[in-house]
Enzyme design. Structure first.
Site, PDB file in Angstrom:
ATOM      1  N   LYS A   1      44.682  46.404  48.695  1.00 15.02           N
ATOM      2  CA  LYS A   1      43.792  45.779  47.719  1.00 15.02           C
ATOM      3  C   LYS A   1      44.223  44.330  47.541  1.00 15.02           C
ATOM      4  O   LYS A   1      45.369  44.047  47.199  1.00 15.02           O
ATOM      5  CB  LYS A   1      43.876  46.535  46.398  1.00 15.02           C
TER       6      LYS A   1
ATOM      7  N   LYS B   1      40.055  46.979  50.214  1.00 14.13           N
ATOM      8  CA  LYS B   1      39.206  46.406  49.174  1.00 14.13           C
ATOM      9  C   LYS B   1      39.510  44.936  48.986  1.00 14.13           C
ATOM     10  O   LYS B   1      40.684  44.597  48.882  1.00 14.13           O
ATOM     11  CB  LYS B   1      39.474  47.168  47.868  1.00 14.13           C
TER      12      LYS B   1
HETATM   13  C1  PBG Z   1      41.236  47.971  38.703  1.00 15.13           C
HETATM   14  C2  PBG Z   1      40.017  47.823  39.537  1.00 15.13           C
HETATM   15  C3  PBG Z   1      39.291  46.641  39.786  1.00 15.13           C
HETATM   16  C4  PBG Z   1      38.228  47.004  40.621  1.00 15.13           C
HETATM   17  C5  PBG Z   1      38.314  48.378  40.826  1.00 15.13           C
HETATM   18  N1  PBG Z   1      39.438  48.848  40.162  1.00 15.13           N
HETATM   19  C6  PBG Z   1      39.467  45.277  39.251  1.00 15.13           C
HETATM   20  C7  PBG Z   1      40.654  44.470  39.539  1.00 15.13           C
HETATM   21  O1  PBG Z   1      41.547  44.844  40.290  1.00 15.13           O
HETATM   22  O2  PBG Z   1      40.720  43.395  38.973  1.00 15.13           O
HETATM   23  C8  PBG Z   1      37.181  46.054  41.158  1.00 15.13           C
HETATM   24  C9  PBG Z   1      35.931  46.675  41.697  1.00 15.13           C
HETATM   25  C10 PBG Z   1      34.832  45.713  41.919  1.00 15.13           C
HETATM   26  O3  PBG Z   1      34.976  44.476  41.853  1.00 15.13           O
HETATM   27  O4  PBG Z   1      33.711  46.202  42.170  1.00 15.13           O
HETATM   28  N2  PBG Z   1      41.101  48.985  37.743  1.00 15.13           N
END
Ligand code: PBG
Length: 346
Positions: A214, A267
């Site tokens: 991520k 991601k």
């Molecule tokens: C964290 C989380 C995020 C997303 C999914 N889980 C936000 C982040 O890491 O700031 C982002 C998903 C998206 O942008 O569609 N709980």
């Protein structure tokens, strides 16, 4: 000066060679369908839902047209629609009533996600429920872990103190009936800690989908509006990955698989197709890709201005993510695309 020759002239010059014409198999839609290498299906999708306290709440998220914060009473209808469209799973994000430094509602048996899981399971038992396991939506500082602040204004996220809480959150989601927990906080050791906590509580059957690779991405902007989870100070670059790195993503995935991840995620998706491909080639666990909020918002905004064809662009993006190697795609487009796929059968 070179003179251009026609196709028959070229073939004549190479006498004895078969005349290769790639366009033969592109002539009709049926031929194209026969030789298509990648086909999207509703089974590929996981649909994200934002759950909030209250009654009869269906609040559209301004930067994500068509996506809503929903109260628990709205979920049975939503889950039935998702299942009817052939989408196998939803992923839940909770917006708590109150936030505090450790995010207490995150592991409250009556927390918003726990209520949501029970409501969906009661309405549509066969729908797979994935829950996002992180702290940022629940903490008042908006960070993904326990924050230690220095007197000079500096701060640090305490990795190992956070693991204990993530284990408790995962177990409380499992108790509510979650099928898969998805840790998204990028803490080192989170998968092992969650596996241990789940097994100790007897939840051997609950799977882990790790947000393994991520990235610290600007594409999460609209989600942070939707989940009301922006960090109140600082950023997430001390735990989320540097967008420039792909070898490091493979190390992240290797560790998570070794710690017991059943599936892994890359991601965001669109700017990271090479990462999806690299992970697919190296590992044999199912690979998911998250087509994130910013990727959705860009398409919606351009389409609303009449600048792009929404359906064409969306199908092309999702096909590209699958072609890169994703087995599963978390996408806000899931319901729309499933509808298009149903209607285009002939
Ligand atoms: C964290 C989380 C995020 C997303 C999914 N889980 C936000 C982040 O890491 O700031 C982002 C998903 C998206 O942008 O569609 N709980």
């Amino acid at each position: 000066m070179t003179t251009l020759r026609s196709v028959p002239e070229v073939f004549e010059a190479q006498a004895g060679f078969p005349t290769v014409r790639l366009r033969r198999l592109r002539r009709t839609e049926t031929l194209r369908r026969m030789v298509r290498e990648t086909a999207l299906s509703p089974s590929d999708f996981i649909y994200p839902l934002f759950v909030t306290h209250g009654q009869n709440v269906r609040r559209e998220i301004p930067s994500m047209p068509g996506q809503y914060q929903l109260s628990v009473d709205q979920l049975p209808r939503e889950a039935e629609e998702v299942a009817r469209l052939g989408i196998p799973a939803v992923i839940l994000f909770g917006i708590p009533a109150t936030k505090d430094p450790v995010g207490t509602e995150n592991f409250d048996p009556n927390g918003i996600v726990q209520q949501a899981v029970r409501a969906i399971k009661a309405a549509v038992p066969e729908l797979v429920i994935v829950t996002d396991v992180c702290m940022c939506e629940y903490t008042d500082h908006g960070h993904c872990g326990i924050v230690r602040q220095g007197s000079d204004g500096s701060f640090e996220i305490d990795n190992d103190a956070t693991l204990d809480i993530l284990g408790r959150v995962a177990v409380s989601h499992a108790e509510a009936g979650a099928d898969i927990v998805a840790p998204s906080g990028m803490m080192d050791g989170m998968v092992a800690a969650i596996r241990q906590a789940l097994d100790a509580a007897g939840f051997h059957q609950v799977a882990i989908l790790s947000y393994a690779a991520k990235y610290a991405s600007a594409f999460y902007g609209p989600f942070r509006d939707a989940a009301e989870s922006p960090p109140q100070f600082g950023d997430r670059r001390s735990h989320q990955m540097d967008p420039a790195n792909v070898r490091e993503a493979l190390r992240e995935v290797a560790l998570d698989v070794a710690e017991g991840a059943d599936m892994v995620m890359v991601k965001p998706a669109l700017a990271y197709l090479d990462v999806i491909r690299a992970v697919r080639q190296r590992f044999d666990v199912p690979v998911a890709a998250y087509n994130v909020s910013g990727e959705y918002a860009m398409v919606k905004a351009a389409a609303r201005n009449g600048w792009i064809d929404e359906r064409g662009v969306t199908l092309e993006i999702l096909t590209g993510i699958k072609r890169a190697g994703a087995d599963l795609i978390l996408t806000y487009f899931a319901k729309e695309v499933a509808q298009w796929l149903q209607n285009s059968a002939f």
